[in-house]
Scaffold this active site. Structure first.
Site, PDB file in Angstrom:
ATOM      1  N   ARG A   5      -1.869   2.408  -4.215  1.00 50.76           N
ATOM      2  CA  ARG A   5      -2.978   1.619  -4.748  1.00 50.76           C
ATOM      3  C   ARG A   5      -2.590   0.149  -4.622  1.00 50.76           C
ATOM      4  O   ARG A   5      -1.543  -0.262  -5.127  1.00 50.76           O
ATOM      5  CB  ARG A   5      -3.195   1.968  -6.212  1.00 50.76           C
ATOM      6  CG  ARG A   5      -4.278   1.146  -6.854  1.00 50.76           C
ATOM      7  CD  ARG A   5      -4.169   1.247  -8.354  1.00 50.76           C
ATOM      8  NE  ARG A   5      -5.306   0.624  -9.000  1.00 50.76           N
ATOM      9  CZ  ARG A   5      -5.328   0.323 -10.286  1.00 50.76           C
ATOM     10  NH1 ARG A   5      -4.294   0.591 -11.048  1.00 50.76           N
ATOM     11  NH2 ARG A   5      -6.380  -0.239 -10.806  1.00 50.76           N
ATOM     12  N   ASP A  62      -8.172  -1.963  -4.360  1.00 50.51           N
ATOM     13  CA  ASP A  62      -9.024  -1.996  -5.555  1.00 50.51           C
ATOM     14  C   ASP A  62     -10.240  -2.916  -5.384  1.00 50.51           C
ATOM     15  O   ASP A  62     -11.175  -2.868  -6.168  1.00 50.51           O
ATOM     16  CB  ASP A  62      -8.194  -2.463  -6.754  1.00 50.51           C
ATOM     17  CG  ASP A  62      -8.250  -1.454  -7.877  1.00 50.51           C
ATOM     18  OD1 ASP A  62      -8.623  -0.297  -7.604  1.00 50.51           O
ATOM     19  OD2 ASP A  62      -7.932  -1.824  -9.017  1.00 50.51           O
TER      20      ASP A  62
END
Ligand code: AMP
Length: 309
Positions: A5, A62
């Site tokens: 991530r 993100d």
């Protein structure tokens, strides 16, 4: 496969990608936007590459989900050269969670043509308007400091107060930013805690500062929901997720109570739930309201699987 991530993908990455040297270079290049996170991501990816050189890796940004916002929504009304020279614009955050939750709602209802407002309410909070599976607008900005009131972040403020308080307190820009990021929001107003559970407990004991912090948080969330309701020309589904959104029965109730003029109503009995995918709106509500537990890890795993296949 290994899925990472990554907080910031600038305006280049609109989707998850397989790691290449160029991708790592870009992650380092975008460190200006996320100085605490992006350099660490790059170190981590390189470390995995060294230990498991033959295992394919992916990065899930993100910011990627928010790249579908139109220019009139992502730009600030600052000199256009700032955007051209320095890419000053709104990027948003929590994209992986907003994508997962809106996708889950679509699957649940068997429809892609939905107007969904996702309220990711946790220690960091953001609201996103999703139309036909694409992000139309989101509350976080150039950085995750903007938008609604959060655990320790102020959310939207008038930037003029920065030089004003700097002068009054003899502090630097960095120090004021630190306060806006780490000592504001629930913590700053309640003077007690950044954790919504402590705030709820203190309210029960009659603590007025805690009640004020909660009211300001709810007001700011309602402000964004109503804005996005109009921006999308209505809303089919309002979805709550993350620590507060999934667990705080009273916060959901307080928020939806203020949306009565839009015909959005909760079923108070159904709302008496934590952490389970549940429809919590009443049968006569104009908009469906859902509690949808987020699952960013699953989203990252699914993207990774799809990319390495
Ligand atoms: P997150 O950033 O998604 O982990 O969310 C953290 C926030 O969720 C904190 O403010 C917690 O107080 C809140 N939270 C977690 N569990 C509960 C709960 N049972 N009731 C109220 N708030 C909760």
């Amino acid at each position: 496969g290994i899925g990472h991530r990554v907080v910031h993908g600038g305006d280049k990455y609109t989707d998850s990608v397989v790691v290449t040297d160029k991708v790592i270079e870009d992650i380092i290049r975008f460190s200006d936007y996320a100085p605490l996170h992006n350099p660490a991501h790059a170190v981590c990816i390189k470390a995995f590459k060294e230990v498991l050189p033959n295992t394919p890796m992916t990065v899930v940004f993100d910011t990627a989900f928010h790249q579908t916002m139109s220019k009139d929504r992502y730009l600030y009304a600052t000199p256009y050269e700032w955007y051209e020279k320095y890419q000053v614009r709104k990027y948003g955050a929590h994209g992986t969670s907003h994508r997962y939750v809106s996708k889950k709602v679509s699957e649940e209802l068997g429809r892609d043509d939905l107007k969904i407002i996702v309220c990711h309410l946790g220690n960091g909070s953001s609201i996103t308007a999703v139309k036909d599976g694409k992000c139309v607008d989101t509350s976080m900005g150039f950085t995750p400091l903007a938008g609604v009131v959060m655990g320790t972040r102020s959310g939207d403020i008038d930037v003029s107060l920065v030089p004003y308080v700097m002068e009054k307190e003899g502090k630097s820009v960095g120090e004021i930013l630190e306060i806006l990021n780490k000592k504001s929001g629930f913590l700053g107003i309640s003077q007690l805690s950044s954790d919504s559970r402590d705030i709820e407990d203190a309210i029960k004991e009659g603590n007025e500062q805690a009640a004020l912090a909660q009211k300001m948080f709810v007001n700011s969330v309602v402000k964004y929901i109503s804005q996005y309701y109009v921006e999308m020309g209505g809303c089919d589904v309002l979805a709550f997720t993350a620590g507060i959104g999934e667990n705080s029965i009273s916060t959901r109730e307080e928020i939806v109570e203020q949306l009565a003029c839009l015909g959005i109503k909760l079923d108070l009995e159904a709302n008496n739930v934590r952490g389970e995918l549940t429809r919590i709106s009443s049968s006569d509500s104009n908009t469906l309201v859902y509690l949808v537990p987020t699952n960013e890890e699953l989203m990252i795993a699914m993207d990774t699987l799809a990319l390495i296949k």
